[in-house]
Enzyme design. Structure first.
Site, PDB file in Angstrom:
ATOM      1  N   CYS A  98       0.830  -1.212   0.000  1.00 17.94           N
ATOM      2  CA  CYS A  98       0.000   0.000   0.000  1.00 17.94           C
ATOM      3  C   CYS A  98       0.866   1.265   0.000  1.00 17.94           C
ATOM      4  CB  CYS A  98      -0.999  -0.028   1.151  1.00 17.94           C
ATOM      5  SG  CYS A  98      -2.301   1.203   0.951  1.00 17.94           S
ATOM      6  N   HIS A 201      -3.736  -5.169   0.338  1.00 17.93           N
ATOM      7  CA  HIS A 201      -3.328  -5.510   1.712  1.00 17.93           C
ATOM      8  C   HIS A 201      -3.387  -7.018   1.974  1.00 17.93           C
ATOM      9  CE1 HIS A 201      -2.853  -1.534   3.595  1.00 17.93           C
ATOM     10  NE2 HIS A 201      -3.745  -1.136   2.719  1.00 17.93           N
ATOM     11  N   GLU A 203      -1.991  -8.648   4.188  1.00 19.05           N
ATOM     12  CA  GLU A 203      -1.983  -8.968   5.629  1.00 19.05           C
ATOM     13  C   GLU A 203      -3.405  -9.201   6.163  1.00 19.05           C
ATOM     14  OE1 GLU A 203      -1.464  -6.062   4.345  1.00 19.05           O
ATOM     15  OE2 GLU A 203      -2.292  -4.447   5.575  1.00 19.05           O
TER      16      GLU A 203
END
Ligand code: MN
Length: 228
Positions: A98, A201, A203
């Site tokens: 990001c 993202h 994660e």
């Protein structure tokens, strides 16, 4: 606690991703001294540059700020730009996520859209209303790219939580994923062992989607090879 004092903040899911996939996470403090920075880098085998809410100062890519948004601290911007330069110099594996992707592009001489909704007519909604654990738009992966090797897909669905993105790709980098509206969603360096940055993202996705887990696994794999 802390009030407006400068405070370190990092979502624990970044740590969890690295740890659960076999790495040893280490958070780097924003030291200013060049020799201290070098010593820190000597102690790691790879770098993960995470996103953060605020944006890079547009003067770093030769523009004045045209819209209202919060800026990252000078200290953080400066430190992370230096991390990118050092990663290139040392051929240290690096994954940018990001805002980390935007930092990679700016560090290498590229520029950013300061605000997608204002500057890209007809763009998709890159600030999804759905929770970040859900994927909401597709990206097309460039054939023969490092990203293509990592995900082994021509297309994949990603989450999206950004209002800025790469405008001009830095001369030393290549776009390796693009959204249907033309917004660049991944960049990489063909001249390095593992220098990849993505706009979404993983994660938030690695636990549910093997394809997003592979991004972390690929960084860790490259880091292990760099060490050996
Ligand atoms: Mn997006």
């Amino acid at each position: 606690m802390g009030g407006h004092e400068p405070t370190y903040f990092l979502r624990a899911r970044y740590i969890r991703a690295v740890e659960e996939l076999g790495g040893i996470p280490l958070i780097l403090p924003l030291v200013a001294e060049p020799s201290a920075r070098r010593r820190l880098l000597d102690s790691v085998d790879g770098l993960l540059i995470t996103g953060s809410g605020p944006d890079l100062p547009p003067r770093l890519y030769g523009e004045r700020q045209r819209y209202k948004f919060r800026l990252v601290s000078e200290r953080r911007a400066n430190f992370e730009l230096e991390l990118v330069h050092q990663a290139k110099k040392r051929n240290l594996p690096l994954l940018g996520i990001c805002g980390g992707m935007q930092t990679v592009n700016v560090a290498c001489g590229g520029s950013l859209y300061q605000d997608i909704p204002a500057q890209v007519p007809g763009a998709l909604d890159h600030r999804q209303k759905a929770k970040a654990v859900y994927v909401t738009h597709p990206v097309t992966v460039a054939p023969k790219s490092l990203l293509n090797k990592v995900v082994a897909r021509k297309k994949l669905m990603v989450n999206s939580s950004h209002h800025q993105s790469v405008k001009t790709v830095a001369p030393s980098l290549q776009a390796s994923a693009v959204a249907p509206d033309g917004i660049i969603e991944a960049i990489e360096s063909p001249a390095h062992r593992f220098l990849l940055a993505i706009q979404w993202h993983p994660e938030f996705l690695f636990e549910r989607y093997a394809v997003h887990r592979r991004l972390f696994e690929a960084l860790l794999h490259a880091a292990r090879r760099a060490r050996a």
